[in-house]
Design a protein around this motif. Sequence first.
Motif, mmCIF file in Angstrom:
data_model
loop_
_atom_site.group_PDB
_atom_site.id
_atom_site.type_symbol
_atom_site.label_atom_id
_atom_site.label_comp_id
_atom_site.label_asym_id
_atom_site.label_seq_id
_atom_site.Cartn_x
_atom_site.Cartn_y
_atom_site.Cartn_z
ATOM 1 N N HIS A 94 26.048 40.883 -13.602
ATOM 2 C CA HIS A 94 26.477 39.623 -13.566
ATOM 3 C C HIS A 94 28.159 39.952 -13.033
ATOM 4 O O HIS A 94 29.070 40.824 -13.404
ATOM 5 C CB HIS A 94 27.091 39.314 -15.286
ATOM 6 N N ILE A 95 29.227 38.988 -12.205
ATOM 7 C CA ILE A 95 30.374 39.364 -11.634
ATOM 8 C C ILE A 95 30.786 37.738 -12.199
ATOM 9 O O ILE A 95 30.821 37.105 -11.563
ATOM 10 C CB ILE A 95 30.356 39.658 -10.223
ATOM 11 N N VAL A 96 31.227 37.787 -13.540
ATOM 12 C CA VAL A 96 32.069 36.850 -14.131
ATOM 13 C C VAL A 96 32.846 37.478 -15.381
ATOM 14 O O VAL A 96 32.568 38.570 -16.441
ATOM 15 C CB VAL A 96 31.139 35.730 -14.694
ATOM 16 N N ASN A 97 33.172 36.016 -15.945
ATOM 17 C CA ASN A 97 34.170 36.190 -17.244
ATOM 18 C C ASN A 97 33.345 35.619 -18.789
ATOM 19 O O ASN A 97 33.114 34.775 -18.565
ATOM 20 C CB ASN A 97 35.256 35.482 -17.709
ATOM 21 N N ASP A 98 32.777 37.060 -19.424
ATOM 22 C CA ASP A 98 31.776 36.451 -20.520
ATOM 23 C C ASP A 98 31.963 38.044 -21.449
ATOM 24 O O ASP A 98 31.249 38.798 -21.312
ATOM 25 C CB ASP A 98 30.183 35.923 -19.830
ATOM 26 N N PRO A 99 33.082 37.403 -22.483
ATOM 27 C CA PRO A 99 33.221 38.318 -23.242
ATOM 28 C C PRO A 99 32.016 38.857 -23.878
ATOM 29 O O PRO A 99 31.633 40.196 -24.749
ATOM 30 C CB PRO A 99 33.766 37.623 -24.088
ATOM 31 N N ASN A 101 28.763 39.320 -23.139
ATOM 32 C CA ASN A 101 27.752 40.132 -22.131
ATOM 33 C C ASN A 101 28.289 41.566 -21.893
ATOM 34 O O ASN A 101 29.110 41.370 -20.896
ATOM 35 C CB ASN A 101 27.326 38.880 -21.188
ATOM 36 N N LYS A 102 27.721 42.558 -22.294
ATOM 37 C CA LYS A 102 27.771 43.423 -21.662
ATOM 38 C C LYS A 102 28.201 43.576 -20.342
ATOM 39 O O LYS A 102 28.826 44.555 -19.489
ATOM 40 C CB LYS A 102 27.516 44.541 -22.545
ATOM 41 N N LEU A 103 27.237 43.766 -19.878
ATOM 42 C CA LEU A 103 26.762 43.968 -18.067
ATOM 43 C C LEU A 103 27.683 42.856 -17.243
ATOM 44 O O LEU A 103 27.637 43.079 -15.940
ATOM 45 C CB LEU A 103 25.087 43.684 -17.662
ATOM 46 N N ALA A 104 28.268 41.779 -17.940
ATOM 47 C CA ALA A 104 29.286 41.019 -17.406
ATOM 48 C C ALA A 104 30.528 41.465 -16.950
ATOM 49 O O ALA A 104 31.503 41.908 -17.616
ATOM 50 C CB ALA A 104 29.083 39.505 -17.861
ATOM 51 N N VAL A 105 30.702 42.091 -15.918
ATOM 52 C CA VAL A 105 32.191 42.780 -15.086
ATOM 53 C C VAL A 105 32.953 40.977 -14.996
ATOM 54 O O VAL A 105 32.629 40.447 -14.274
ATOM 55 C CB VAL A 105 32.118 43.645 -13.958
ATOM 56 N N PRO A 106 34.514 41.299 -15.261
ATOM 57 C CA PRO A 106 35.374 40.407 -14.354
ATOM 58 C C PRO A 106 35.580 40.266 -13.415
ATOM 59 O O PRO A 106 35.801 41.689 -13.196
ATOM 60 C CB PRO A 106 36.159 40.600 -15.611
ATOM 61 N N PRO A 107 35.507 39.301 -12.677
ATOM 62 C CA PRO A 107 36.252 39.673 -11.643
ATOM 63 C C PRO A 107 36.711 40.497 -10.646
ATOM 64 O O PRO A 107 36.972 41.007 -9.607
ATOM 65 C CB PRO A 107 36.301 38.244 -10.859
ATOM 66 N N ALA A 108 38.580 40.607 -12.201
ATOM 67 C CA ALA A 108 39.364 40.738 -12.053
ATOM 68 C C ALA A 108 38.910 42.588 -11.841
ATOM 69 O O ALA A 108 39.545 43.230 -11.422
ATOM 70 C CB ALA A 108 40.887 40.695 -12.857
ATOM 71 N N LEU A 109 38.363 43.045 -12.944
ATOM 72 C CA LEU A 109 37.792 44.657 -12.921
ATOM 73 C C LEU A 109 37.317 44.599 -11.808
ATOM 74 O O LEU A 109 37.591 45.762 -11.130
ATOM 75 C CB LEU A 109 36.626 44.794 -14.292
ATOM 76 N N TRP A 153 21.904 36.599 -9.382
ATOM 77 C CA TRP A 153 22.858 36.289 -9.493
ATOM 78 C C TRP A 153 23.557 34.880 -8.641
ATOM 79 O O TRP A 153 24.715 35.999 -8.244
ATOM 80 C CB TRP A 153 23.126 36.604 -10.999
ATOM 81 N N LYS A 154 23.719 34.103 -9.470
ATOM 82 C CA LYS A 154 24.737 33.229 -7.738
ATOM 83 C C LYS A 154 26.273 33.612 -8.752
ATOM 84 O O LYS A 154 27.598 34.294 -7.564
ATOM 85 C CB LYS A 154 24.946 31.959 -9.257
ATOM 86 N N ASP A 155 26.738 34.124 -9.503
ATOM 87 C CA ASP A 155 28.301 34.384 -9.842
ATOM 88 C C ASP A 155 28.350 35.982 -8.636
ATOM 89 O O ASP A 155 29.677 35.910 -8.477
ATOM 90 C CB ASP A 155 28.502 34.734 -11.097
ATOM 91 N N GLN A 156 27.165 36.279 -8.977
ATOM 92 C CA GLN A 156 27.615 37.519 -7.451
ATOM 93 C C GLN A 156 28.271 37.047 -6.216
ATOM 94 O O GLN A 156 29.096 37.846 -5.324
ATOM 95 C CB GLN A 156 26.124 38.280 -7.533
ATOM 96 N N SER A 157 27.490 35.478 -5.390
ATOM 97 C CA SER A 157 27.570 35.105 -4.404
ATOM 98 C C SER A 157 29.014 34.771 -4.075
ATOM 99 O O SER A 157 29.869 34.947 -3.548
ATOM 100 C CB SER A 157 26.849 34.146 -3.959
ATOM 101 N N VAL A 158 29.784 34.270 -5.535
ATOM 102 C CA VAL A 158 30.256 33.555 -5.885
ATOM 103 C C VAL A 158 31.693 34.007 -6.082
ATOM 104 O O VAL A 158 32.963 33.741 -5.410
ATOM 105 C CB VAL A 158 30.922 32.100 -6.782
ATOM 106 N N PHE A 159 31.780 35.140 -6.765
ATOM 107 C CA PHE A 159 32.716 36.072 -7.367
ATOM 108 C C PHE A 159 32.829 37.541 -6.683
ATOM 109 O O PHE A 159 34.273 37.631 -5.978
ATOM 110 C CB PHE A 159 33.146 36.298 -8.385
#
Length: 430
Positions: A94-99, A101-109, A153-159
């Motif tokens: 995931h590329i999304v802000n989700d505290p 989910n360990k595998l969710a990397v924030p877009p800023a990171l 995941w959709k967030d990969q395409s979006v972010f």
Amino acid sequence: MKDMQKKGQWRAYPGLYPAVILVLVLTMLSAIVVLVTYTDRRPALQKAGTGAASKQQTGNLNNKASAPPKKTAKTGSSANSGQPQIIPVLCYHHIVNDPKNKLAVPPALLEQHLKFLRASGYQGISLKMLKDNLEHGKALPQKPILLTFDDGWKDQSVFAVPILNKYKFGATFFVYDEAITWNGSDFMTRADLLRLKSLGYDIASHTWSHPSLIKRASETYAAYVNRMNIQLKRSKLWLEQTLKQEIYCLAYPYGLYDSVAVKAAADAGYKLAFTVNGGVNYQGGQSKLLLKRIIVTKYSSPDMLARKLNVTPFHVLKCSPEDGAYLATTAPIISARLSGLNDVDTRTIHFAIDYRGAATTYTVAEDHLSAAISSHPAVKPGFHFLSIEGRGKRGNIYNTTWGFYVAKPSVTAAKTAPVAINKHTSPAGR
């Protein structure tokens, strides 16, 4: 007075001065001609030497028991370092802000990662570039890196895609087709895949519905083959028909595999396949169907990423269990025989099982080191990650990773894969 005498001498012989000047000019011209001729010959001599080294190098790469391959101009690396060109692969989800989910990397990171990679001289590579290098030794950039995104995941395409475009990095998206066909809001759609392709990104298979590819205890061999036809061949065919291109790359769901699953991937037509074992790759260092990836999490700072990227792989002569082994015992012998350790502080070498350190013993021979786990608790049924790590005398990190699978205790050898399936298949890539 002496100066005047000298001037008088020149006046006494008026033709002598021009003659001396002419001799000096001719001498200088001759020296220039010699220098130019020598300079013209140097590239040819250097090229001939490099060609001989490259031929010898190719022989080493095809011999797993030989010394580790040296960097050469052929792979875009320094020929003097004596180390293989490292090919790291990063694995994002995931590329999304989700505290939560360990595998969710924030877009800023993610942007920090790409900024760090660009500043550190890394250049993104495509699947074709990697395949051409591993199969034919074609040159890669001096510091190559492959970025991969799993699950579709959709967030990969979006972010992720806008950030990738900003820093001019390519990437590979491993999708499982069933999720794409749902046309839901969480996953990419067929239109998203076509857009990614038009932007120059790679799309590859993560199977049809993302199950483990390891044979189930209750599964007959015929049922397993049928399931692999769906998960591997159907996925490959759907992507090829959708994208109008060959699909030859696979990521094992959950990073799980055994020798039978690897053979099934090869039989389905995949040329490259990725685990999540950690560590880095190099030409001739591992099976093309057991390529390593580094999982990136929300805790992966740029500094942490740098430490994981700046490693040198051990040259493994033999390991136990073998990579992808399917075992019926919960007490396997875990060992490795390593070579090329001149720069390694042998006192630092240690094993880890599933990322937990284990007591390690080792013996040093003239041309290799044998290391083993001296004692460990019984390993539970399921897949297990193994790694062995050490430090160089300059503080640099050496490591290698692999995995094995332990069957449930209730499953006897007569009923399970090790005997029955090995009659039909053989461990791939070793």
